[in-house]
Design a protein around this motif. Sequence first.
Motif, PDB file in Angstrom:
ATOM      1  N   VAL A  44       0.846  -1.204   0.000  1.00 41.25           N
ATOM      2  CA  VAL A  44       0.000   0.000   0.000  1.00 41.25           C
ATOM      3  C   VAL A  44       0.879   1.252   0.000  1.00 41.25           C
ATOM      4  N   ILE A  45       1.919   1.269   0.817  1.00 43.76           N
ATOM      5  CA  ILE A  45       2.826   2.420   0.879  1.00 43.76           C
ATOM      6  C   ILE A  45       3.470   2.653  -0.489  1.00 43.76           C
ATOM      7  N   VAL A  46       3.928   1.591  -1.122  1.00 48.85           N
ATOM      8  CA  VAL A  46       4.564   1.696  -2.441  1.00 48.85           C
ATOM      9  C   VAL A  46       3.566   2.233  -3.464  1.00 48.85           C
ATOM     10  N   GLU A  47       2.355   1.750  -3.441  1.00 44.99           N
ATOM     11  CA  GLU A  47       1.347   2.232  -4.390  1.00 44.99           C
ATOM     12  C   GLU A  47       1.026   3.703  -4.146  1.00 44.99           C
ATOM     13  N   ILE A  48       0.983   4.119  -2.906  1.00 43.41           N
ATOM     14  CA  ILE A  48       0.748   5.541  -2.596  1.00 43.41           C
ATOM     15  C   ILE A  48       1.876   6.395  -3.155  1.00 43.41           C
ATOM     16  N   LEU A  49       3.117   5.965  -2.958  1.00 45.74           N
ATOM     17  CA  LEU A  49       4.258   6.715  -3.495  1.00 45.74           C
ATOM     18  C   LEU A  49       4.185   6.808  -5.018  1.00 45.74           C
ATOM     19  N   ARG A  50       3.800   5.723  -5.661  1.00 44.37           N
ATOM     20  CA  ARG A  50       3.665   5.739  -7.125  1.00 44.37           C
ATOM     21  C   ARG A  50       2.537   6.683  -7.558  1.00 44.37           C
ATOM     22  N   ALA A  51       1.439   6.673  -6.832  1.00 50.50           N
ATOM     23  CA  ALA A  51       0.315   7.558  -7.157  1.00 50.50           C
ATOM     24  C   ALA A  51       0.707   9.021  -6.995  1.00 50.50           C
TER      25      ALA A  51
END
Length: 62
Positions: A44-51
Amino acid sequence: MHADRQPCDTATGVMEPGRLFESPYTDRAPTGPDMVFAESDVEVIVEILRAVRRTAETTETS
């Protein structure tokens, strides 16, 4: 910034997820965020950073 480091501009909120596995983050958790968070939370953290990066890039080019 060192040539081997991934881009990081936390002043604008942009950080490549791979940075989570480098200093200063690994200074406290040597193996990275997975030492502190559950794997699902790291995803989830990685996806937030990508977003955030996608949003920042879109804003910069508009």
